[in-house]
Design a protein around this motif. Structure first.
Motif, PDB file in Angstrom:
ATOM      1  N   UNK A 108      50.015  41.011  41.373  1.00 42.35           N
ATOM      2  CA  UNK A 108      48.569  40.831  41.518  1.00 42.35           C
ATOM      3  C   UNK A 108      47.833  41.062  40.210  1.00 42.35           C
ATOM      4  N   UNK A 109      48.545  40.944  39.070  1.00 43.00           N
ATOM      5  CA  UNK A 109      47.921  41.208  37.771  1.00 43.00           C
ATOM      6  C   UNK A 109      46.816  40.212  37.462  1.00 43.00           C
ATOM      7  N   UNK A 110      46.825  39.034  38.109  1.00 44.23           N
ATOM      8  CA  UNK A 110      45.825  38.026  37.772  1.00 44.23           C
ATOM      9  C   UNK A 110      44.433  38.360  38.304  1.00 44.23           C
ATOM     10  N   UNK A 111      44.305  39.361  39.172  1.00 43.96           N
ATOM     11  CA  UNK A 111      42.963  39.778  39.564  1.00 43.96           C
ATOM     12  C   UNK A 111      42.819  41.303  39.566  1.00 43.96           C
ATOM     13  N   UNK A 112      43.667  41.977  38.780  1.00 43.10           N
ATOM     14  CA  UNK A 112      43.612  43.433  38.705  1.00 43.10           C
ATOM     15  C   UNK A 112      42.831  43.929  37.494  1.00 43.10           C
ATOM     16  N   UNK A 113      42.736  43.113  36.446  1.00 46.52           N
ATOM     17  CA  UNK A 113      42.007  43.503  35.243  1.00 46.52           C
ATOM     18  C   UNK A 113      41.158  42.327  34.771  1.00 46.52           C
ATOM     19  N   UNK A 114      40.176  42.626  33.906  1.00 45.33           N
ATOM     20  CA  UNK A 114      39.338  41.554  33.365  1.00 45.33           C
ATOM     21  C   UNK A 114      40.167  40.573  32.540  1.00 45.33           C
ATOM     22  N   UNK A 119      42.382  35.310  31.887  1.00 43.33           N
ATOM     23  CA  UNK A 119      43.561  34.518  31.508  1.00 43.33           C
ATOM     24  C   UNK A 119      43.954  33.572  32.629  1.00 43.33           C
ATOM     25  N   UNK A 120      43.947  34.100  33.858  1.00 45.04           N
ATOM     26  CA  UNK A 120      44.307  33.258  34.993  1.00 45.04           C
ATOM     27  C   UNK A 120      43.263  32.173  35.225  1.00 45.04           C
ATOM     28  N   UNK A 121      41.971  32.499  35.025  1.00 40.45           N
ATOM     29  CA  UNK A 121      40.920  31.476  35.160  1.00 40.45           C
ATOM     30  C   UNK A 121      41.133  30.359  34.149  1.00 40.45           C
ATOM     31  N   UNK A 122      41.592  30.714  32.934  1.00 37.53           N
ATOM     32  CA  UNK A 122      41.889  29.686  31.948  1.00 37.53           C
ATOM     33  C   UNK A 122      43.037  28.790  32.387  1.00 37.53           C
ATOM     34  N   UNK A 123      44.098  29.396  32.949  1.00 39.62           N
ATOM     35  CA  UNK A 123      45.231  28.610  33.442  1.00 39.62           C
ATOM     36  C   UNK A 123      44.783  27.669  34.554  1.00 39.62           C
ATOM     37  N   UNK A 124      44.008  28.204  35.495  1.00 38.46           N
ATOM     38  CA  UNK A 124      43.544  27.409  36.628  1.00 38.46           C
ATOM     39  C   UNK A 124      42.641  26.276  36.159  1.00 38.46           C
ATOM     40  N   UNK A 125      41.763  26.559  35.205  1.00 42.11           N
ATOM     41  CA  UNK A 125      40.849  25.527  34.715  1.00 42.11           C
ATOM     42  C   UNK A 125      41.604  24.393  34.036  1.00 42.11           C
ATOM     43  N   UNK A 166      40.278  29.827  42.553  1.00 43.93           N
ATOM     44  CA  UNK A 166      39.762  31.145  42.193  1.00 43.93           C
ATOM     45  C   UNK A 166      39.395  31.974  43.417  1.00 43.93           C
ATOM     46  N   UNK A 167      38.906  31.331  44.473  1.00 46.15           N
ATOM     47  CA  UNK A 167      38.463  32.069  45.659  1.00 46.15           C
ATOM     48  C   UNK A 167      39.618  32.300  46.631  1.00 46.15           C
ATOM     49  N   UNK A 168      40.401  31.270  46.913  1.00 44.15           N
ATOM     50  CA  UNK A 168      41.391  31.349  47.991  1.00 44.15           C
ATOM     51  C   UNK A 168      42.615  32.178  47.587  1.00 44.15           C
ATOM     52  N   UNK A 169      43.087  32.036  46.356  1.00 43.77           N
ATOM     53  CA  UNK A 169      44.334  32.717  45.980  1.00 43.77           C
ATOM     54  C   UNK A 169      44.203  34.241  46.070  1.00 43.77           C
ATOM     55  N   UNK A 170      43.182  34.877  45.442  1.00 45.79           N
ATOM     56  CA  UNK A 170      43.077  36.342  45.608  1.00 45.79           C
ATOM     57  C   UNK A 170      42.843  36.769  47.048  1.00 45.79           C
ATOM     58  N   UNK A 171      42.022  35.974  47.797  1.00 37.61           N
ATOM     59  CA  UNK A 171      41.754  36.329  49.190  1.00 37.61           C
ATOM     60  C   UNK A 171      43.028  36.263  50.027  1.00 37.61           C
ATOM     61  N   UNK A 172      43.801  35.188  49.859  1.00 39.53           N
ATOM     62  CA  UNK A 172      45.058  35.060  50.611  1.00 39.53           C
ATOM     63  C   UNK A 172      46.053  36.136  50.193  1.00 39.53           C
ATOM     64  N   UNK A 173      46.066  36.467  48.903  1.00 41.48           N
ATOM     65  CA  UNK A 173      46.999  37.489  48.420  1.00 41.48           C
ATOM     66  C   UNK A 173      46.716  38.833  49.089  1.00 41.48           C
ATOM     67  N   UNK A 275      31.468  35.676  38.146  1.00 43.32           N
ATOM     68  CA  UNK A 275      30.681  36.864  37.789  1.00 43.32           C
ATOM     69  C   UNK A 275      30.887  37.985  38.805  1.00 43.32           C
ATOM     70  N   UNK A 276      30.884  37.626  40.088  1.00 45.47           N
ATOM     71  CA  UNK A 276      31.120  38.625  41.125  1.00 45.47           C
ATOM     72  C   UNK A 276      32.490  39.255  41.008  1.00 45.47           C
ATOM     73  N   UNK A 277      33.512  38.452  40.675  1.00 48.93           N
ATOM     74  CA  UNK A 277      34.865  38.987  40.519  1.00 48.93           C
ATOM     75  C   UNK A 277      34.938  39.959  39.341  1.00 48.93           C
ATOM     76  N   UNK A 278      34.274  39.625  38.244  1.00 44.50           N
ATOM     77  CA  UNK A 278      34.290  40.520  37.086  1.00 44.50           C
ATOM     78  C   UNK A 278      33.631  41.855  37.415  1.00 44.50           C
TER      79      UNK A 278
END
Length: 531
Positions: A108-114, A119-125, A166-173, A275-278
């Motif tokens: 879960x490192x992709x949503x554990x730190x800024x 970094x994950x947002x860049x990959x997804x984009x 960005x929304x579904x992956x962390x929520x499903x995780x 912004x909310x995630x950050x």
């Protein structure tokens, strides 16, 4: 057993296909129910989650889901075969994004730190842009490359794909992991959640009455998002983002006066979500730091108390050992009673052992040092089991010791015995609470794998709750109502000081495994030769 696992796996695969198709019909690139281009693609997020969680095993169900969705909502109804190919085009990009995320941001490192999130947002984009370019090129033809229609299609598709992932992956995780789900639901299960969800719905209903660039109400959406993230951390931020995306999706099901401005809404919703995630991550990091500080202070106090107790108890124990030895000599005069002599001897041995334990623990708390000496693995295991045989009999617990190989290790015998006794005692106490007549057994096994030796202690009790398992070895976390929660934390610290590991294995019952470096004859000789 294998048949039941296959059935469960098939059931999960079918559920994934159905969910993917439902999301794609409702809010996919060719969503028939919407009068405008969807603002997010949750099916893409579900696909990426499956790839992150299950790796290559998710590819076949993903291909099946994409084909079914493309058959139901074809990109070009007049060309169904070509539409199936178009439906499969984003999959290689999603697989690449999943592989890169698993490699660079495991767990879960992709949503554990800024840093992880950005970094994950860049990959997804990048993945969304690549998929959008392929999608637009196939639908509009190569002649439109870099044209106005092509650029607009790429922008809409890429933003919607990015938002969905960005929304579904962390929520499903979080929701599909038992431990994370329990923690997240505990945070969002409050009246505040309903309050900020209602506020999002109210602000969104007002904002959608005008163009995104002209309506100030859109900017007010940051307030409930910041509220949720500040109060509930990442769990609140994800909940608010899902409510926001669901609200926009519902709004897209009816004709809008400003449908041409929906790309602006797409970008605004994506920006607000990020912004909310950050904010949520910042709140979670602050909470973790505060919890760690409190635990450090409590551990420091516990260490000082343990050192003080060890100092105060050491003298009475030493005196008890001396008096016991004197009694043993007195009882041995004129023949004496053999049973009395044996009992007094056992008292002397146990008092001396208790004194040694206190001394070694005090040294460990003060310096973290260990006294290395050659140890026999069978003697270490069997000695620890024998010392708890009486406690096990009283609790009606049977301890079965497997074959013990003639392996050796270098370690502090007293400290390692403390660890084994603690694990065995925990297992016995866990089984003591089982219903009357139920079988109670503890299995102790040991072995050697290359340069390491291992000891496994397993019981058939109720197991470790999913909510506790991730924090099992943290200080002040206990499965017992009367426990301090320090036993396992100290045990892991002792094992790690020996260069080993102590971990709980997955399963229905509690299974704890110690892995320690094995000793070689040269090492044993060096330790023996030291003055």
């Amino acid at each position: 057993m294998n048949d039941s696992r296959a059935v469960r796996a098939a059931g999960r695969g079918l559920a994934f296909v159905l969910a993917y198709v439902a999301f794609d019909i409702l809010s996919g690139p060719e969503a028939r129910l919407q009068v405008i281009a969807p603002v997010w693609h949750p099916a893409a997020g579900l696909a990426l989650y499956a790839l992150l969680r299950h790796g290559r095993h998710a590819v076949l169900p993903l291909v099946a889901a994409a084909l079914v969705a493309a058959a139901i909502t074809p990109a070009l109804p007049a060309r169904p075969g070509f539409s199936l190919l178009v439906g499969l085009m984003p999959l290689p990009v999603l697989v690449a994004a999943g592989w890169l995320t698993r490699r660079l941001l495991p767990g879960s490192a992709f949503f554990a730190t800024h840093r992880g999130l950005l970094s994950w947002a860049g990959i997804v984009t990048l993945a969304s842009i690549a998929g959008a370019a392929l999608y637009a090129g196939m639908l509009l033809g190569p002649g439109t490359l870099a044209g106005e229609a092509w650029i607009e299609a790429v922008l809409r598709y890429a933003v919607a794909e990015t938002a969905g992932m960005l929304v579904v992956v962390p929520a499903a995780w979080c929701l599909l992991d038992p431990a994370l789900r329990a923690e997240a639901l505990q945070r969002v299960r409050s009246p505040e959640t309903a309050a900020y969800a209602a506020l999002i719905a109210l602000v969104l209903s007002i904002a959608l009455q005008g163009p995104a660039l002209d309506s100030f109400a859109y900017h007010l959406l940051i307030l409930p998002l910041a509220w949720a993230a500040a109060r509930q951390g990442m769990a609140g931020a994800m909940t608010a983002a899902i409510v926001l995306e669901a609200g926009v999706t519902v709004a897209a099901l009816r004709p809008l006066a400003y449908a041409a401005h929906m790309p602006d809404v797409q970008m605004l919703v994506l920006t607000l979500t990020l912004s909310g995630f950050l904010i949520g991550i910042a709140v979670d990091l602050a909470r973790r730091a505060s919890d760690e500080l409190r635990q450090s202070l409590r551990l420091a106090a516990a260490g000082e108390m343990a050192a003080a107790l060890a100092h105060e108890l050491n003298q009475p124990l030493t005196a008890l050992s001396v008096y016991g030895s004197a009694c043993q000599r007195l009882a041995g005069r004129d023949g004496g009673d053999p049973l009395l002599q044996k009992t007094i001897g056992a008292m002397v041995v146990e008092s001396q052992r208790a004194s040694d334990v206190l001394k070694r623990l005090r040294e460990f708390f003060r310096t973290g040092s260990v006294r290395l000496e050659p140890l026999s693995l069978p003697a270490l295991v069997q000695g620890s089991v024998d010392s708890l045989a009486a406690q096990a009999r009283e609790a009606g617990v049977g301890i079965a010791v497997g074959a013990l190989p003639p392996a050796a290790l270098l370690g502090d015998g007293v400290q390692l015995e403390i660890v084994l006794r603690n694990l065995l005692s925990n297992a016995i106490q866990a089984l003591a609470g089982m219903p009357e007549g139920a079988e109670r057994r503890v299995a102790v096994d040991a072995g050697q794998d290359g340069g390491t030796v291992w000891i496994r202690i397993a019981d058939n009790g109720p197991g470790i709750p999913a909510s506790i398992r991730p924090r099992l070895f943290e200080p002040f976390v206990s499965l017992k109502s009367s426990g301090l929660g320090l036993g396992l934390a100290i045990s892991r610290a002792i094992v790690e000081a020996h260069g080993g590991t102590l971990a709980a294995e997955a399963g229905r019952h509690a299974v704890l495994k110690i892995v320690l470096p094995a000793s070689t004859p040269d090492e044993e000789k060096e330790e023996t030769d030291e003055p």
